[in-house]
Design a protein around this motif. Structure first.
Motif, PDB file in Angstrom:
ATOM      1  N   SER A   3      -3.778  -1.860   3.132  1.00 21.24           N
ATOM      2  CA  SER A   3      -3.852  -1.209   1.831  1.00 21.24           C
ATOM      3  C   SER A   3      -5.111  -0.362   1.708  1.00 21.24           C
ATOM      4  O   SER A   3      -6.170  -0.726   2.196  1.00 21.24           O
ATOM      5  N   CYS A  12      -5.905  -8.676   0.003  1.00 20.53           N
ATOM      6  CA  CYS A  12      -4.910  -7.684   0.401  1.00 20.53           C
ATOM      7  C   CYS A  12      -3.949  -8.240   1.440  1.00 20.53           C
ATOM      8  O   CYS A  12      -4.177  -9.275   2.036  1.00 20.53           O
ATOM      9  N   TRP A  15       1.026  -4.670   6.331  1.00 21.29           N
ATOM     10  CA  TRP A  15       2.428  -4.634   6.682  1.00 21.29           C
ATOM     11  C   TRP A  15       2.634  -3.617   7.783  1.00 21.29           C
ATOM     12  O   TRP A  15       1.779  -2.786   8.039  1.00 21.29           O
ATOM     13  N   TRP A  46      12.262  -4.827   1.332  1.00 22.84           N
ATOM     14  CA  TRP A  46      10.841  -4.461   1.268  1.00 22.84           C
ATOM     15  C   TRP A  46      10.689  -3.103   0.579  1.00 22.84           C
ATOM     16  O   TRP A  46       9.819  -2.918  -0.265  1.00 22.84           O
ATOM     17  N   HIS A  48      12.650  -1.797  -1.620  1.00 21.51           N
ATOM     18  CA  HIS A  48      12.896  -1.999  -3.050  1.00 21.51           C
ATOM     19  C   HIS A  48      11.667  -2.613  -3.716  1.00 21.51           C
ATOM     20  O   HIS A  48      11.271  -2.192  -4.811  1.00 21.51           O
ATOM     21  N   PHE A  49      11.043  -3.593  -3.073  1.00 20.48           N
ATOM     22  CA  PHE A  49       9.835  -4.209  -3.614  1.00 20.48           C
ATOM     23  C   PHE A  49       8.728  -3.174  -3.806  1.00 20.48           C
ATOM     24  O   PHE A  49       8.074  -3.135  -4.848  1.00 20.48           O
ATOM     25  N   VAL A  50       8.522  -2.324  -2.818  1.00 20.62           N
ATOM     26  CA  VAL A  50       7.471  -1.304  -2.907  1.00 20.62           C
ATOM     27  C   VAL A  50       7.762  -0.353  -4.066  1.00 20.62           C
ATOM     28  O   VAL A  50       6.860  -0.028  -4.845  1.00 20.62           O
ATOM     29  N   GLN A  51       9.012   0.074  -4.202  1.00 21.51           N
ATOM     30  CA  GLN A  51       9.374   0.946  -5.324  1.00 21.51           C
ATOM     31  C   GLN A  51       9.116   0.241  -6.649  1.00 21.51           C
ATOM     32  O   GLN A  51       8.593   0.839  -7.590  1.00 21.51           O
ATOM     33  N   TYR A  52       9.492  -1.019  -6.739  1.00 21.23           N
ATOM     34  CA  TYR A  52       9.278  -1.786  -7.963  1.00 21.23           C
ATOM     35  C   TYR A  52       7.791  -1.901  -8.270  1.00 21.23           C
ATOM     36  O   TYR A  52       7.361  -1.719  -9.412  1.00 21.23           O
ATOM     37  N   ALA A  53       6.985  -2.197  -7.248  1.00 23.05           N
ATOM     38  CA  ALA A  53       5.545  -2.340  -7.440  1.00 23.05           C
ATOM     39  C   ALA A  53       4.912  -1.028  -7.907  1.00 23.05           C
ATOM     40  O   ALA A  53       3.944  -1.038  -8.657  1.00 23.05           O
ATOM     41  N   LYS A  54       5.471   0.079  -7.486  1.00 19.30           N
ATOM     42  CA  LYS A  54       4.969   1.384  -7.922  1.00 19.30           C
ATOM     43  C   LYS A  54       5.503   1.769  -9.294  1.00 19.30           C
ATOM     44  O   LYS A  54       5.126   2.807  -9.830  1.00 19.30           O
ATOM     45  N   GLY A  55       6.395   0.965  -9.857  1.00 18.29           N
ATOM     46  CA  GLY A  55       6.971   1.272 -11.152  1.00 18.29           C
ATOM     47  C   GLY A  55       8.093   2.284 -11.088  1.00 18.29           C
ATOM     48  O   GLY A  55       8.403   2.936 -12.067  1.00 18.29           O
TER      49      GLY A  55
END
Length: 58
Positions: A3, A12, A15, A46, A48-55
């Motif tokens: 990160s 942190c 990945w 993964w 989808h998770f990244v997109q969700y975390a970015k809002g």
């Protein structure tokens, strides 16, 4: 990949998104313990998770 926020005192993860193309999974590990265990997430989940975390989740 580490990160860009990894200078925050070690809270942190790391990945390996390039691993997904060859194996279909994204390994994720604690950046403080690079020789420790990693969790392996299916690449689509993964992403989808990244997109969700970015809002940006749909």
């Amino acid at each position: 990949m580490k990160s860009s926020y990894s200078d925050n005192g070690g809270q942190c993860i790391e990945w390996a998104p390039e691993h997904a193309a060859a194996h279909g999974v994204v390994p994720v590990r604690d950046s403080k313990n690079p020789n420790g265990p990693a969790l392996a997430f299916p690449a689509p989940q993964w992403a989808h998770f990244v997109q969700y975390a970015k809002g940006q989740a749909a």
